[in-house]
Design a protein around this motif. Structure first.
Motif, PDB file in Angstrom:
ATOM      1  N   GLY A 616       0.788  -1.224   0.000  1.00 23.36           N
ATOM      2  CA  GLY A 616       0.000   0.000   0.000  1.00 23.36           C
ATOM      3  C   GLY A 616       0.819   1.273   0.000  1.00 23.36           C
ATOM      4  O   GLY A 616       0.246   2.372  -0.013  1.00 23.36           O
ATOM      5  N   ARG A 617       2.150   1.188   0.021  1.00 30.26           N
ATOM      6  CA  ARG A 617       3.006   2.373   0.018  1.00 30.26           C
ATOM      7  C   ARG A 617       3.946   2.333  -1.186  1.00 30.26           C
ATOM      8  O   ARG A 617       4.330   1.272  -1.672  1.00 30.26           O
ATOM      9  CB  ARG A 617       3.825   2.448   1.312  1.00 30.26           C
ATOM     10  CG  ARG A 617       2.986   2.732   2.557  1.00 30.26           C
ATOM     11  CD  ARG A 617       3.879   2.957   3.759  1.00 30.26           C
ATOM     12  NE  ARG A 617       4.830   4.047   3.565  1.00 30.26           N
ATOM     13  CZ  ARG A 617       4.532   5.346   3.688  1.00 30.26           C
ATOM     14  NH1 ARG A 617       3.287   5.718   4.004  1.00 30.26           N
ATOM     15  NH2 ARG A 617       5.453   6.270   3.501  1.00 30.26           N
ATOM     16  N   TRP A 618       4.311   3.537  -1.635  1.00 26.16           N
ATOM     17  CA  TRP A 618       5.221   3.661  -2.762  1.00 26.16           C
ATOM     18  C   TRP A 618       6.664   3.715  -2.269  1.00 26.16           C
ATOM     19  O   TRP A 618       6.988   4.425  -1.318  1.00 26.16           O
ATOM     20  CB  TRP A 618       4.914   4.930  -3.553  1.00 26.16           C
ATOM     21  CG  TRP A 618       3.634   4.864  -4.337  1.00 26.16           C
ATOM     22  CD1 TRP A 618       2.453   5.475  -4.022  1.00 26.16           C
ATOM     23  CD2 TRP A 618       3.411   4.160  -5.550  1.00 26.16           C
ATOM     24  NE1 TRP A 618       1.499   5.195  -4.965  1.00 26.16           N
ATOM     25  CE2 TRP A 618       2.063   4.384  -5.922  1.00 26.16           C
ATOM     26  CE3 TRP A 618       4.201   3.355  -6.368  1.00 26.16           C
ATOM     27  CZ2 TRP A 618       1.506   3.831  -7.065  1.00 26.16           C
ATOM     28  CZ3 TRP A 618       3.650   2.804  -7.509  1.00 26.16           C
ATOM     29  CH2 TRP A 618       2.319   3.041  -7.854  1.00 26.16           C
ATOM     30  N   GLU A 619       7.544   2.956  -2.937  1.00 27.56           N
ATOM     31  CA  GLU A 619       8.971   2.958  -2.633  1.00 27.56           C
ATOM     32  C   GLU A 619       9.749   2.809  -3.932  1.00 27.56           C
ATOM     33  O   GLU A 619       9.317   2.122  -4.854  1.00 27.56           O
ATOM     34  CB  GLU A 619       9.346   1.798  -1.701  1.00 27.56           C
ATOM     35  CG  GLU A 619       8.698   1.828  -0.333  1.00 27.56           C
ATOM     36  CD  GLU A 619       9.101   0.640   0.510  1.00 27.56           C
ATOM     37  OE1 GLU A 619      10.039  -0.091   0.090  1.00 27.56           O
ATOM     38  OE2 GLU A 619       8.486   0.427   1.564  1.00 27.56           O
ATOM     39  N   GLN A 620      10.913   3.460  -3.996  1.00 31.47           N
ATOM     40  CA  GLN A 620      11.781   3.230  -5.140  1.00 31.47           C
ATOM     41  C   GLN A 620      12.393   1.841  -5.026  1.00 31.47           C
ATOM     42  O   GLN A 620      12.763   1.379  -3.935  1.00 31.47           O
ATOM     43  CB  GLN A 620      12.891   4.270  -5.237  1.00 31.47           C
ATOM     44  CG  GLN A 620      13.733   4.098  -6.499  1.00 31.47           C
ATOM     45  CD  GLN A 620      14.681   5.249  -6.743  1.00 31.47           C
ATOM     46  OE1 GLN A 620      14.722   6.206  -5.966  1.00 31.47           O
ATOM     47  NE2 GLN A 620      15.444   5.178  -7.827  1.00 31.47           N
ATOM     48  N   GLY A 621      12.489   1.159  -6.156  1.00 27.37           N
ATOM     49  CA  GLY A 621      13.001  -0.196  -6.155  1.00 27.37           C
ATOM     50  C   GLY A 621      13.766  -0.505  -7.419  1.00 27.37           C
ATOM     51  O   GLY A 621      14.032   0.376  -8.244  1.00 27.37           O
ATOM     52  N   PRO A 622      14.130  -1.766  -7.618  1.00 23.04           N
ATOM     53  CA  PRO A 622      14.912  -2.161  -8.797  1.00 23.04           C
ATOM     54  C   PRO A 622      14.054  -2.163 -10.053  1.00 23.04           C
ATOM     55  O   PRO A 622      12.820  -2.173  -9.985  1.00 23.04           O
ATOM     56  CB  PRO A 622      15.375  -3.575  -8.444  1.00 23.04           C
ATOM     57  CG  PRO A 622      14.306  -4.088  -7.524  1.00 23.04           C
ATOM     58  CD  PRO A 622      13.858  -2.908  -6.720  1.00 23.04           C
ATOM     59  N   PRO A 623      14.679  -2.162 -11.220  1.00 27.96           N
ATOM     60  CA  PRO A 623      13.914  -2.268 -12.471  1.00 27.96           C
ATOM     61  C   PRO A 623      13.068  -3.532 -12.504  1.00 27.96           C
ATOM     62  O   PRO A 623      13.414  -4.561 -11.910  1.00 27.96           O
ATOM     63  CB  PRO A 623      15.002  -2.299 -13.548  1.00 27.96           C
ATOM     64  CG  PRO A 623      16.173  -1.625 -12.914  1.00 27.96           C
ATOM     65  CD  PRO A 623      16.123  -1.986 -11.459  1.00 27.96           C
ATOM     66  N   ILE A 624      11.945  -3.434 -13.201  1.00 25.95           N
ATOM     67  CA  ILE A 624      11.009  -4.551 -13.320  1.00 25.95           C
ATOM     68  C   ILE A 624      11.445  -5.469 -14.459  1.00 25.95           C
ATOM     69  O   ILE A 624      11.757  -5.013 -15.563  1.00 25.95           O
ATOM     70  CB  ILE A 624       9.585  -4.030 -13.585  1.00 25.95           C
ATOM     71  CG1 ILE A 624       9.108  -3.178 -12.408  1.00 25.95           C
ATOM     72  CG2 ILE A 624       8.620  -5.170 -13.852  1.00 25.95           C
ATOM     73  CD1 ILE A 624       8.811  -3.961 -11.158  1.00 25.95           C
ATOM     74  N   ALA A 625      11.477  -6.765 -14.189  1.00 27.56           N
ATOM     75  CA  ALA A 625      11.721  -7.733 -15.260  1.00 27.56           C
ATOM     76  C   ALA A 625      10.554  -7.708 -16.239  1.00 27.56           C
ATOM     77  O   ALA A 625       9.454  -7.265 -15.892  1.00 27.56           O
ATOM     78  CB  ALA A 625      11.890  -9.131 -14.669  1.00 27.56           C
ATOM     79  N   PRO A 626      10.759  -8.166 -17.471  1.00 28.46           N
ATOM     80  CA  PRO A 626       9.654  -8.160 -18.444  1.00 28.46           C
ATOM     81  C   PRO A 626       8.420  -8.859 -17.897  1.00 28.46           C
ATOM     82  O   PRO A 626       8.515  -9.927 -17.278  1.00 28.46           O
ATOM     83  CB  PRO A 626      10.235  -8.918 -19.645  1.00 28.46           C
ATOM     84  CG  PRO A 626      11.713  -8.718 -19.535  1.00 28.46           C
ATOM     85  CD  PRO A 626      12.004  -8.695 -18.061  1.00 28.46           C
ATOM     86  N   ILE A 627       7.258  -8.244 -18.095  1.00 26.87           N
ATOM     87  CA  ILE A 627       5.997  -8.828 -17.650  1.00 26.87           C
ATOM     88  C   ILE A 627       5.363  -9.588 -18.803  1.00 26.87           C
ATOM     89  O   ILE A 627       5.755  -9.420 -19.962  1.00 26.87           O
ATOM     90  CB  ILE A 627       5.037  -7.737 -17.134  1.00 26.87           C
ATOM     91  CG1 ILE A 627       4.689  -6.750 -18.258  1.00 26.87           C
ATOM     92  CG2 ILE A 627       5.630  -7.008 -15.933  1.00 26.87           C
ATOM     93  CD1 ILE A 627       3.619  -5.742 -17.879  1.00 26.87           C
ATOM     94  N   PRO A 628       4.397 -10.462 -18.525  1.00 30.12           N
ATOM     95  CA  PRO A 628       3.718 -11.170 -19.622  1.00 30.12           C
ATOM     96  C   PRO A 628       3.087 -10.185 -20.609  1.00 30.12           C
ATOM     97  O   PRO A 628       2.745  -9.051 -20.246  1.00 30.12           O
ATOM     98  CB  PRO A 628       2.662 -12.004 -18.895  1.00 30.12           C
ATOM     99  CG  PRO A 628       3.182 -12.168 -17.506  1.00 30.12           C
ATOM    100  CD  PRO A 628       3.910 -10.895 -17.204  1.00 30.12           C
ATOM    101  N   PRO A 629       2.908 -10.603 -21.858  1.00 28.25           N
ATOM    102  CA  PRO A 629       2.500  -9.654 -22.907  1.00 28.25           C
ATOM    103  C   PRO A 629       1.046  -9.233 -22.871  1.00 28.25           C
ATOM    104  O   PRO A 629       0.678  -8.250 -23.512  1.00 28.25           O
ATOM    105  CB  PRO A 629       2.819 -10.404 -24.197  1.00 28.25           C
ATOM    106  CG  PRO A 629       2.709 -11.846 -23.824  1.00 28.25           C
ATOM    107  CD  PRO A 629       3.207 -11.931 -22.412  1.00 28.25           C
TER     108      PRO A 629
END
Length: 815
Positions: A616-629
């Motif tokens: 429920g909270r926003w945080e900076q994090g690592p890049p997202i791996a590719p998601i399903p299409p």
């Protein structure tokens, strides 16, 4: 499959063949049944004959036989003296023929105006647009070979079976070639031409080229073709082609080293003056094929802008370009939609338009702030599509005679049993086509100028489409206008515009005046991003912000963000966003501050800016791996098909036939090139390509474990495993999985032969059809409709089944 009553319907022979060759066979009489197929832009169709083929129950019909489940009967039909069958024969149905051969052999089927054909039970691509350039090599039995033809109904049907010219044939009827500029010596030249393997063995083909009638043959490419396969590969023609006269001639030669016979094709490349429209080719990253677009060069020396113009159904890009007069300071760039009918500028057609936009910008270096979008009819729909999905690419859009969406233009959802829009399976199917919903993304138009053009007497696309968009825009838009041409139909060039050099319904002078007054903002000038996306894998970014993952996938997500350059602060709100990005360019010397949904978010001083919602909270994090299409169809990208050979001979033959049929569909519908490999050939490669589709299950495709090391959907004989759930019995499965490289791989597999064969006829290359990432169907899909879909839905952002949203019916098909 042969029936004694059909003996009188066997085929007559065409004129005598050359000595030593079997004579060609022309179909002249057959059995036909019409109005047994009901289909729309939906995964579900009603087709009892396709179901009987899939189940193995189809038998040769006799005149007067009724089709199961209805009152339609087979009747005898004959061709005219030239071998043409009336287009009404078998409309929305089938034709049945039998061919007799004294021995097993390969013949080339030259046919026109059919949707597809089963040759001895194997699916082969047809000529649905009646272009007359579709030929496929087929195997004839010794004795009688049955042919079951899904009729097209667009034009009269004709079919001839002839002897191959060589083990591998070239076909210059369907080429993709550039035009040459007068006075230029161009090298190398990209070209696309059809090759077909007319043998029942896998062959390595050598292609060579030379200037027409002169010089030595020069090596172009070696490539491997599966048995009876047809493809349209990219070739680079070596040497220098002098661009003098009207054409430049090239000869191509195809041969199989060690086999007797070769085929030669002659190509003629147009030579154009610099002031003329011309064809330009590019090498597609989608499938490695050669595609073309047409351009109209600008007048004058000023730094030019660029107009992307999308053609209507059946129109070539060259025809679209020739409808325009040259414009001061503007390139007119016309992509192809992959084919004249193509994909309605959705799916692969949309990808072609964006690829051409990029290729033309790289080649011609236009002013990026002066990029505009227009199109006519189907291209008008494409204009709405691209503008609403990619609003930061265009300064203005001007659809002409455009329709809004498939639902608004026609009743395109077919005749599947009506369960109401709240049926979970139907909702899943519609969600998979969410990017087709223009109105769901219409708020994205707020940042660009909009000019709507329509004839008020249009009998093709009703003027109500333009008026409805005007009503919608009137609620929120501040920079739009509309023009209805009095008395004008669908295509018009009359009235006060009759002396205009271009065709007024596309080359409309007020549209270009409208374009001239509008520019895209320069980088750094955009303060507000208000952006809606339904599928971040398709359209996830707008200016300096983007959505990379959703809370609930394939539902509208929205970012409303305001950037204050003085304080280097971004403030805004989100809806249905799990993870988002901001451009690092927003940082100043003091960094960047972010307030999101009322919460201050701490950001790093350097590196990518990716913000995740965690607990429920926003945080900076690592890049997202590719998601399903989001859609099963998007997994085709790359177009490397690996079929299984680890099952029974029948299972292996079916897997090859399906992969070959899909490759043929992609060639015919998408002007594309697919690479078909056996699992054994793939595993033997030192540097194998990235696979896009696996044909066959875990126990029939030997490459399964290598390609899918972490499969969440597993298909084996008799059972489908989806996470902790199992579906037993006969079933066909479409499933997107995460491949070894982290990207999507599609699985097309059955728990048995009827399940696998049911998947052959699904409309996966038809635009507007929603195909979720996971679909499990029973073999009675073509008669029971949605009730035969027993599982359907989407994976989680982590590619998991348990974290996804998949609806299951019970084993009887009930909810």
């Amino acid at each position: 499959m042969r029936h004694p009553a059909l003996a009188c319907l066997l085929l007559s022979l065409a004129p005598p063949a050359l000595a030593g060759q079997d004579p060609p066979i022309t179909l002249t009489r057959g059995l036909f049944v019409d109005r047994v197929v009901r289909a729309g832009r939906d995964l579900v169709r009603f087709d009892p004959i396709a179901q009987s083929v899939a189940s193995g129950a189809f038998r040769a019909p006799a005149a007067g036989d009724a089709v199961a489940g209805g009152d339609r009967t087979w009747t005898v039909g004959s061709a005219d003296d030239h071998g043409w069958f009336d287009a009404a024969l078998g409309r929305s149905g089938y034709g049945y023929f039998e061919v007799t051969s004294p021995r097993q052999r390969v013949a080339v089927l030259d046919a026109l105006a059919h949707a597809m054909i089963y040759v001895d039970g194997e699916p082969r691509m047809g000529d649905p647009y009646a272009g007359g350039a579709v030929s496929v090599p087929v195997r004839l039995r010794a004795g009688v070979t049955p042919l079951l033809v899904a009729m097209g109904g667009r034009a009269p049907f004709r079919a001839v079976l002839r002897e191959p010219r060589a083990p591998v044939e070239l076909d210059a009827r369907d080429t993709t070639l550039p035009d040459l500029l007068e006075g230029d010596d161009v090298t190398p030249v990209w070209a696309g031409i059809v090759l077909r393997n007319c043998t029942i063995e896998r062959q390595t083909v050598r292609v060579e080229a030379r200037a027409e009638g002169a010089g030595d043959w020069r090596f172009v490419r070696d490539l491997t073709l599966e048995p009876l396969a047809t493809t349209k590969p990219a070739l680079t023609l070596p040497g220098t082609l002098p661009a003098t006269g009207d054409t430049a001639g090239v000869e191509l030669r195809a041969r199989v080293p060690g086999l007797e016979g070769e085929d030669i094709a002659k190509l003629a490349l147009r030579v154009r003056r610099p002031d003329q429209s011309r064809r330009v080719v590019y090498h597609s990253t989608l499938d490695g094929s050669v595609q073309y677009y047409a351009v109209v060069p600008p007048l004058g020396e000023e730094p030019p802008g660029m107009v992307l113009s999308l053609h209507g159904a059946s129109v070539e890009a060259t025809g679209q370009a020739d409808s325009y007069a040259r414009k001061p300071g503007l390139w007119i760039v016309c992509p192809t939609n992959r084919r004249p009918f193509g994909f309605d500028w959705e799916s692969f057609g949309r990808e072609d338009a964006l690829s051409v936009l990029q290729a033309a910008a790289h080649r011609f270096r236009p002013d990026p702030s002066r990029t505009y979008l227009t199109g006519h009819s189907m291209g008008g729909h494409g204009s709405w599509q691209l503008a609403t999905l990619f609003p930061d690419r265009f300064a203005a859009v001007a659809p002409s005679a455009g329709w809004i969406s498939f639902e608004s233009y026609a009743e395109a959802r077919g005749d599947a049993p009506d369960r109401g829009d709240q049926d979970p399976i139907r909702l899943m199917l519609r969600r998979a086509a969410c990017t087709s919903d223009t109105l769901a993304h219409v708020s994205n138009l707020a940042s660009m100028g909009v000019f709507i053009l329509h004839g008020d007497a249009d009998d093709n696309v009703p003027v109500g489409e333009a008026r409805r968009m005007g009503e919608v825009l009137g609620v929120f838009h501040r920079d739009w206008r509309t023009h209805e041409e009095p008395g004008a139909g669908h295509w018009w060039d009359s009235g006060r515009w009759k002396d205009h050099a271009g065709a007024a319904c596309v080359d409309f002078p007020p549209i270009f005046d409208f374009f001239a007054a509008r520019r895209l903002p320069r980088p750094g000038e955009v303060r507000l991003v208000d952006f809606v996306t339904s599928n971040p894998a398709v359209s996830g970014e707008c200016h300096w912000a983007g959505v990379v993952a959703q809370e609930r996938r394939l539902r509208p997500s929205r970012l409303v963000l305001d950037f204050d350059p003085a304080s280097r602060r971004v403030r805004g709100t989100t809806d249905n966003v799990r993870a988002m990005t901001l451009s690092p360019d927003l940082r100043g010397e003091r960094g960047l501050s972010l307030t999101l949904d009322g919460q201050d978010v701490t950001l790093d001083a350097a590196g990518p800016i990716v913000i995740h919602r965690l607990g429920g909270r926003w945080e900076q994090g690592p890049p997202i791996a590719p998601i399903p299409p989001g859609s099963f169809v998007d997994a085709y990208a790359g177009f490397v098909f690996v079929y299984g050979t680890g099952g029974s001979p029948e299972e292996s033959a079916q897997a090859l036939a399906h992969a070959r049929y899909d490759a043929e569909q992609w060639w015919v519908r998408g002007n594309g090139s697919a690479r078909v490999l056996s699992d054994r050939a793939y595993l033997a490669m030192q540097d194998p390509p990235i696979v896009s589709m696996l044909y066959g299950g875990e126990d029939t495709n030997l490459a399964w474990a290598a390609v899918l090391p972490d499969a969440q959907v597993r298909v084996r004989r008799g059972v489908v495993s989806l996470g902790s759930r199992e579906i037993t019995g006969s079933a066909g499965v479409l499933a997107v999985q995460r491949g070894r490289d982290g990207g999507p791989v599609g699985v097309i597999a059955g728990t048995d032969l009827p399940g696998a064969r049911t998947l052959e006829r699904l409309p996966l290359f038809v635009s507007g059809v929603g195909v979720p990432e996971v679909v499990v169907v029973r073999p009675d899909l073509f008669t029971r409709g949605e009730g035969a879909i027993v599982a359907c839905g989407f994976l989680g952002n982590d590619w998991g089944v348990e974290s996804g949203e998949i609806h299951f019916r019970d084993q009887t098909g009930r909810r």
